[in-house]
Scaffold this motif. Sequence first.
Motif, PDB file in Angstrom:
ATOM      1  N   TRP A 270      -2.864   8.105   4.978  1.00 55.79           N
ATOM      2  CA  TRP A 270      -3.291   8.325   3.490  1.00 55.79           C
ATOM      3  C   TRP A 270      -2.489   9.331   3.025  1.00 55.79           C
ATOM      4  O   TRP A 270      -2.051   8.689   1.706  1.00 55.79           O
TER       5      TRP A 270
ATOM      6  N   PRO B 185      -9.380   6.199  -4.988  1.00 54.04           N
ATOM      7  CA  PRO B 185     -10.566   5.271  -4.347  1.00 54.04           C
ATOM      8  C   PRO B 185     -10.086   3.560  -4.004  1.00 54.04           C
ATOM      9  O   PRO B 185     -10.916   2.912  -2.777  1.00 54.04           O
ATOM     10  N   GLY B 186      -9.989   2.954  -4.904  1.00 54.09           N
ATOM     11  CA  GLY B 186      -9.760   1.615  -4.383  1.00 54.09           C
ATOM     12  C   GLY B 186      -8.118   1.408  -3.898  1.00 54.09           C
ATOM     13  O   GLY B 186      -8.394   0.810  -3.265  1.00 54.09           O
TER      14      GLY B 186
ATOM     15  N   SER C 220      -9.730   2.033  -0.326  1.00 53.25           N
ATOM     16  CA  SER C 220     -10.541   0.926  -0.192  1.00 53.25           C
ATOM     17  C   SER C 220      -9.352  -0.399   0.775  1.00 53.25           C
ATOM     18  O   SER C 220     -10.160  -1.119   1.952  1.00 53.25           O
TER      19      SER C 220
ATOM     20  N   LEU D 245      -8.065   0.341   4.099  1.00 52.53           N
ATOM     21  CA  LEU D 245      -9.074   0.597   5.289  1.00 52.53           C
ATOM     22  C   LEU D 245      -9.357  -0.717   5.744  1.00 52.53           C
ATOM     23  O   LEU D 245      -9.559  -1.749   6.420  1.00 52.53           O
ATOM     24  N   GLY D 246      -9.884  -1.769   4.728  1.00 52.35           N
ATOM     25  CA  GLY D 246     -10.011  -3.145   4.857  1.00 52.35           C
ATOM     26  C   GLY D 246      -8.821  -3.669   5.524  1.00 52.35           C
ATOM     27  O   GLY D 246      -8.182  -4.485   6.418  1.00 52.35           O
TER      28      GLY D 246
ATOM     29  N   GLU E 207      -8.697  -2.784   9.519  1.00 52.88           N
ATOM     30  CA  GLU E 207      -9.998  -3.347   9.852  1.00 52.88           C
ATOM     31  C   GLU E 207      -9.508  -5.000  10.375  1.00 52.88           C
ATOM     32  O   GLU E 207     -10.128  -5.551  11.170  1.00 52.88           O
TER      33      GLU E 207
END
Length: 51
Positions: A15, A24-25, A28, A31-32, A35
Amino acid sequence: MAFDAGQRSAIIDLWRDCPYPADPGYLSFLLGQIERGKIDPFAPPWRVRRR
C-alpha cells in the motif's frame, strides 16, 4: 477478509508504494483484488523485476 501476519505485513508495504491514491475506497479495492487472487501482495504487477 482475514489475512495472516505475513500477508498483512506485505499488504502494508504494498500500500505504501502502490500507484493508487491514498484513499479508503482504493484500499478496499486493493484488498478485494488480493482476496480474489488478482493481485499477489508479494509480487504486484507494478513491481517489475528486471533481469
